[in-house]
Design a protein around this motif. Sequence first.
Motif, PDB file in Angstrom:
ATOM      1  N   GLY A 222       0.773  -1.240   0.000  1.00 40.61           N
ATOM      2  CA  GLY A 222       0.000   0.000   0.000  1.00 40.61           C
ATOM      3  C   GLY A 222       0.798   1.280   0.000  1.00 40.61           C
ATOM      4  O   GLY A 222       0.328   2.307   0.525  1.00 40.61           O
ATOM      5  N   LEU A 223       1.988   1.282  -0.596  1.00 40.15           N
ATOM      6  CA  LEU A 223       2.787   2.506  -0.643  1.00 40.15           C
ATOM      7  C   LEU A 223       2.042   3.631  -1.349  1.00 40.15           C
ATOM      8  O   LEU A 223       2.085   4.787  -0.914  1.00 40.15           O
ATOM      9  N   VAL A 224       1.334   3.308  -2.416  1.00 42.43           N
ATOM     10  CA  VAL A 224       0.620   4.358  -3.162  1.00 42.43           C
ATOM     11  C   VAL A 224      -0.427   5.026  -2.265  1.00 42.43           C
ATOM     12  O   VAL A 224      -0.537   6.252  -2.228  1.00 42.43           O
ATOM     13  N   ASP A 225      -1.185   4.222  -1.533  1.00 44.61           N
ATOM     14  CA  ASP A 225      -2.193   4.799  -0.630  1.00 44.61           C
ATOM     15  C   ASP A 225      -1.533   5.614   0.473  1.00 44.61           C
ATOM     16  O   ASP A 225      -2.058   6.666   0.881  1.00 44.61           O
ATOM     17  N   GLU A 226      -0.387   5.142   0.969  1.00 48.73           N
ATOM     18  CA  GLU A 226       0.324   5.887   2.005  1.00 48.73           C
ATOM     19  C   GLU A 226       0.739   7.262   1.483  1.00 48.73           C
ATOM     20  O   GLU A 226       0.550   8.282   2.158  1.00 48.73           O
ATOM     21  N   VAL A 227       1.291   7.291   0.273  1.00 53.34           N
ATOM     22  CA  VAL A 227       1.729   8.559  -0.304  1.00 53.34           C
ATOM     23  C   VAL A 227       0.531   9.459  -0.585  1.00 53.34           C
ATOM     24  O   VAL A 227       0.578  10.678  -0.356  1.00 53.34           O
ATOM     25  N   ARG A 228      -0.551   8.869  -1.066  1.00 52.78           N
ATOM     26  CA  ARG A 228      -1.746   9.672  -1.349  1.00 52.78           C
ATOM     27  C   ARG A 228      -2.250  10.348  -0.062  1.00 52.78           C
ATOM     28  O   ARG A 228      -2.586  11.541  -0.062  1.00 52.78           O
ATOM     29  N   THR A 229      -2.269   9.613   1.032  1.00 54.04           N
ATOM     30  CA  THR A 229      -2.703  10.173   2.319  1.00 54.04           C
ATOM     31  C   THR A 229      -1.750  11.272   2.782  1.00 54.04           C
ATOM     32  O   THR A 229      -2.171  12.337   3.238  1.00 54.04           O
ATOM     33  N   LEU A 230      -0.444  11.012   2.666  1.00 57.61           N
ATOM     34  CA  LEU A 230       0.539  12.007   3.084  1.00 57.61           C
ATOM     35  C   LEU A 230       0.459  13.266   2.220  1.00 57.61           C
ATOM     36  O   LEU A 230       0.672  14.378   2.717  1.00 57.61           O
ATOM     37  N   ALA A 231       0.154  13.093   0.944  1.00 58.15           N
ATOM     38  CA  ALA A 231       0.026  14.250   0.053  1.00 58.15           C
ATOM     39  C   ALA A 231      -1.123  15.147   0.494  1.00 58.15           C
ATOM     40  O   ALA A 231      -1.068  16.374   0.329  1.00 58.15           O
ATOM     41  N   GLU A 232      -2.145  14.538   1.065  1.00 54.22           N
ATOM     42  CA  GLU A 232      -3.282  15.314   1.577  1.00 54.22           C
ATOM     43  C   GLU A 232      -2.935  16.018   2.888  1.00 54.22           C
ATOM     44  O   GLU A 232      -3.695  16.870   3.355  1.00 54.22           O
ATOM     45  N   ASN A 233      -1.797  15.650   3.467  1.00 57.88           N
ATOM     46  CA  ASN A 233      -1.395  16.204   4.758  1.00 57.88           C
ATOM     47  C   ASN A 233      -0.048  16.933   4.696  1.00 57.88           C
ATOM     48  O   ASN A 233       0.681  16.983   5.693  1.00 57.88           O
ATOM     49  N   GLY A 234       0.267  17.485   3.508  1.00 61.93           N
ATOM     50  CA  GLY A 234       1.406  18.373   3.418  1.00 61.93           C
ATOM     51  C   GLY A 234       2.678  17.817   2.832  1.00 61.93           C
ATOM     52  O   GLY A 234       3.712  18.493   2.856  1.00 61.93           O
ATOM     53  N   LEU A 235       2.661  16.583   2.283  1.00 65.08           N
ATOM     54  CA  LEU A 235       3.890  16.003   1.757  1.00 65.08           C
ATOM     55  C   LEU A 235       4.520  16.876   0.678  1.00 65.08           C
ATOM     56  O   LEU A 235       5.741  17.071   0.661  1.00 65.08           O
ATOM     57  N   ARG A 236       3.706  17.412  -0.204  1.00 63.44           N
ATOM     58  CA  ARG A 236       4.254  18.226  -1.295  1.00 63.44           C
ATOM     59  C   ARG A 236       4.846  19.542  -0.785  1.00 63.44           C
ATOM     60  O   ARG A 236       5.649  20.175  -1.470  1.00 63.44           O
ATOM     61  N   ASP A 237       4.457  19.961   0.410  1.00 65.19           N
ATOM     62  CA  ASP A 237       4.961  21.219   0.964  1.00 65.19           C
ATOM     63  C   ASP A 237       6.330  21.046   1.609  1.00 65.19           C
ATOM     64  O   ASP A 237       7.027  22.029   1.862  1.00 65.19           O
ATOM     65  N   GLY A 238       6.696  19.813   1.911  1.00 66.10           N
ATOM     66  CA  GLY A 238       7.963  19.564   2.575  1.00 66.10           C
ATOM     67  C   GLY A 238       9.138  19.645   1.609  1.00 66.10           C
ATOM     68  O   GLY A 238       8.996  19.411   0.414  1.00 66.10           O
TER      69      GLY A 238
END
Length: 324
Positions: A222-238
């Motif tokens: 489930g890496l894709v789902d993990e990244v999708r969730t993190l993207a909703e919580n600021g991953l792209r801002d880091g």
Amino acid sequence: MAPVTGGTVLRPIAVVGPTATGKSDLGLDLADTLGGEIVNIDAMQQYRGMDIGTAKLPVEERRGIPHHQLDVLDVSETATVARYQVAATADIEAVLARGRVPVIVGGSMMYVQALLDEWQFPATDPQVRAKWETVLDEGGPAAVHEALRHADPVAAETILPTDGRRMVRALEVVELTGMPFAASQPTIGDPRWDTVILGVDRETRELDDRIARRTDTMFDRGLVDEVRTLAENGLRDGVTARRAIGYAQVLEYLDGGYDLAHARERTFIGTRRYVRRQRSWFRRDPRIHWLDGGDPKLTESALRAVRDAETGVTPSSRMTPDRR
């Protein structure tokens, strides 16, 4: 010098080396046997929620052993060696004060050297850093590599041309100090706290197979789902978390840059390249007692290496992997 408790000198043990060699399991075995606590020294495992793609041990697999420097940052925060150095130092000294053995586990190269060699960092400047981060974002690693080649040719030769963050830091240091980046690097001496440094490696073909299996497992779990969730919580801002191997490739897939099969392939290739760089870095350190991660008696071999270090036996390369 490390503290003395009950007549026994307490010394941390560092378990370092390339990704996927078996460091985490060995660290747990050593902590179990010696009455220790784990101190993470993997930069990306500091991030909350980055679990599958960093191969972070689930809580239920930690054998009840305390772990430090895991899940201490949000993905929107920037991981810095300087912050880690201060925080991990406090953790290690607290573990020693409790009469327990710190077992430092991970493969983030600059973090290891900063912690064990007390690296004194040049000043940082947010505006200068932001300028070079913008160059990296807009032009990619090739753009900062070209800038570094003009500013500090030696650094450009020694830093991996795909390591954008380290090149940005080198450019910042050169601009702020007016000196080559190498002038700020620490020298290898006696490790802090008389730490025993163990290195775990495997033959290249075997390690490549393990990396391939690990990559498949991450995507299957489930890496894709993990990244999708993190993207909703600021991953792209880091600044740092979004560039982690696996996470960067899945973000590119989610953004339509390429398909999932290509994301998986690029994750494998990126990990393999990182392993080569880790191996090259750690092999330059003569203090490391090298162990074969494929040894069925790995823990016994590690404990013997610890005893050797305590009696002053010079580190030896118990294995010399094929490094092609």
